[in-house]
Write an enzyme that holds these catalytic residues in place. Structure first.
Site, PDB file in Angstrom:
ATOM      1  N   ASP A  33       0.835  -1.207   0.000  1.00 17.37           N
ATOM      2  CA  ASP A  33       0.000   0.000   0.000  1.00 17.37           C
ATOM      3  C   ASP A  33       0.869   1.257   0.000  1.00 17.37           C
ATOM      4  OD1 ASP A  33      -2.381   1.359  -0.047  1.00 17.37           O
ATOM      5  OD2 ASP A  33      -2.772   1.188   2.102  1.00 17.37           O
ATOM      6  N   ASN A  81     -10.871  -2.499  -5.983  1.00 16.39           N
ATOM      7  CA  ASN A  81     -10.055  -1.491  -6.671  1.00 16.39           C
ATOM      8  C   ASN A  81     -10.635  -1.062  -8.026  1.00 16.39           C
ATOM      9  OD1 ASN A  81      -6.931  -2.771  -5.307  1.00 16.39           O
ATOM     10  ND2 ASN A  81      -8.062  -0.944  -4.691  1.00 16.39           N
TER      11      ASN A  81
HETATM   12  C1  IPE Z   1      -5.580  -2.744  -0.488  1.00 17.31           C
HETATM   13  O1  IPE Z   1      -5.218  -1.406  -0.571  1.00 17.31           O
HETATM   14  C2  IPE Z   1      -5.495  -3.388  -1.843  1.00 17.31           C
HETATM   15  C3  IPE Z   1      -4.146  -3.587  -2.380  1.00 17.31           C
HETATM   16  C4  IPE Z   1      -3.032  -3.280  -1.781  1.00 17.31           C
HETATM   17  C5  IPE Z   1      -4.108  -4.183  -3.678  1.00 17.31           C
HETATM   18  P1  IPE Z   1      -6.278  -0.252  -0.797  1.00 17.31           P
HETATM   19  O2  IPE Z   1      -5.495   0.996  -0.914  1.00 17.31           O
HETATM   20  O3  IPE Z   1      -7.187  -0.588  -1.916  1.00 17.31           O
HETATM   21  O4  IPE Z   1      -7.112  -0.297   0.572  1.00 17.31           O
HETATM   22  P2  IPE Z   1      -7.995   0.804   1.279  1.00 17.31           P
HETATM   23  O5  IPE Z   1      -8.966   1.318   0.261  1.00 17.31           O
HETATM   24  O6  IPE Z   1      -7.075   1.878   1.747  1.00 17.31           O
HETATM   25  O7  IPE Z   1      -8.644   0.087   2.414  1.00 17.31           O
HETATM   26  C1  IPE Z   2      -1.384   0.242  -3.437  1.00 17.95           C
HETATM   27  O1  IPE Z   2      -1.200   1.617  -3.453  1.00 17.95           O
HETATM   28  C2  IPE Z   2      -1.600  -0.331  -4.821  1.00 17.95           C
HETATM   29  C3  IPE Z   2      -2.990  -0.727  -5.115  1.00 17.95           C
HETATM   30  C4  IPE Z   2      -3.984  -0.707  -4.266  1.00 17.95           C
HETATM   31  C5  IPE Z   2      -3.269  -1.170  -6.451  1.00 17.95           C
HETATM   32  P1  IPE Z   2      -2.411   2.626  -3.491  1.00 17.95           P
HETATM   33  O2  IPE Z   2      -2.740   2.918  -4.919  1.00 17.95           O
HETATM   34  O3  IPE Z   2      -3.544   2.130  -2.671  1.00 17.95           O
HETATM   35  O4  IPE Z   2      -1.766   3.900  -2.827  1.00 17.95           O
HETATM   36  P2  IPE Z   2      -2.438   4.880  -1.784  1.00 17.95           P
HETATM   37  O5  IPE Z   2      -2.938   4.039  -0.666  1.00 17.95           O
HETATM   38  O6  IPE Z   2      -3.548   5.581  -2.511  1.00 17.95           O
HETATM   39  O7  IPE Z   2      -1.332   5.797  -1.369  1.00 17.95           O
HETATM   40 MG    MG Z   3      -4.075   2.353  -0.731  1.00 12.37          MG
END
Ligand code: IPE
Ligand code: IPE
Ligand code: MG
Length: 262
Positions: A33, A81
């Protein structure tokens, strides 16, 4: 035993630690994340963070394999996502094509086998092909399993498992009284990992402390380590720091450890 140097997350102090080679978690799962925030802090578009995050996957996969990890599961795209803007989703769907297109020879050199769990039939055709090719090309590898959770959701996984079990009951093959944990384990997307199906260590980067629908059944007794680094900044030292933290824990599984048994 071997040593590594870690930086304290609050004081910035560098310290030397010893990792116990006999207690490396066999299955590590990572919620990768913070890609978007990493990019935003640099005034870059979010997708720049995803691109850099892909390089981190390469570094961390090799590091985990060298440390003797048996399964590394990486949460790459959740069933939720799809809610993101189309341009970001499209970019994330192209990443596996780039990733496997450049990294498969390195994976083979490191004897790493690719596996994927998730609803891959809902992915664009090119993404499905990249994934299927990587699985086929690394099929002979006998070292670490690099398991990508792609269009994966823990609740959806449980719903699918329940549907399969219900079908067996409906067709008269199964008595509901026979349904047990082993049977449900066999219906989950981690079934083919056998004894290694449940993560020993779950890491989430970027400071968030939640599961976001990841491996809800399988993490029942996992050790959780939350790290401040955004995923693009995660590296071998960060992985060793998380493993070190894991090695300080006492896993009891509801029972008692020898030192508390008196
Ligand atoms: C969890 O991260 C999904 C992945 C790392 C693929 P998200 O960024 O989607 O989670 P939330 O929305 O902060 O809970
Ligand atoms: C994790 O990084 C990757 C995916 C969930 C695909 P994020 O895209 O969630 O990054 P933040 O949480 O918005 O910083
Ligand atoms: Mg995230």
């Amino acid at each position: 035993m071997f040593s590594f140097f870690s930086k304290d997350q609050t004081t910035g102090e560098v310290a030397e630690h010893q990792l116990d080679e006999a207690n490396i978690p066999a299955h590590i799962a990572i919620i990768m994340d913070g890609n978007g925030r990493w990019a935003q802090q640099r005034h870059l578009p979010r997708i720049a963070g995803h691109k850099q995050g892909m390089n981190t996957v390469k570094t961390v996969a090799k590091a985990a394999s060298h440390l003797g990890v048996k399964v590394l599961t990486l949460y790459a795209f959740s069933t939720e996502n799809w809610k993101r803007p189309n341009a970001e989703v499209n970019y994330l769907m192209k990443l596996p094509v780039d990733f496997f297109g450049t990294f498969v020879p390195d994976l083979i050199k490191n004897n790493i086998r690719v596996k994927v769990m998730g609803y891959t039939d809902q992915l664009p055709a090119a993404t499905q092909k990249a994934v299927a090719d990587a699985i086929a090309d690394t099929r002979h590898c006998t070292g670490m399993v690099l398991n990508f959770a792609l269009n994966y959701g823990g609740r959806a996984e449980l719903v699918t498992a329940v549907q399969h079990v219900a079908q067996q009951v409906q067709s008269g093959q199964l008595d509901p009284a026979e349904i047990d944990e082993t049977m449900l384990d066999r219906q989950l997307m981690t079934a083919d990992l056998g004894e290694l199906r449940d993560p020993d260590l779950l890491i989430r980067t970027s400071g968030e402390k939640r599961l976001s629908n990841f491996m809800l059944w399988q993490v029942a007794y996992s050790e959780f380590v939350f790290m401040q680094e955004h995923w693009p900044d995660f590296d071998q030292t960060a992985l060793e720091t998380a493993i070190y933290e894991y090695q300080q824990r006492h896993r009891r599984y509801g029972g008692l450890t020898p030192d508390t048994e008196k």
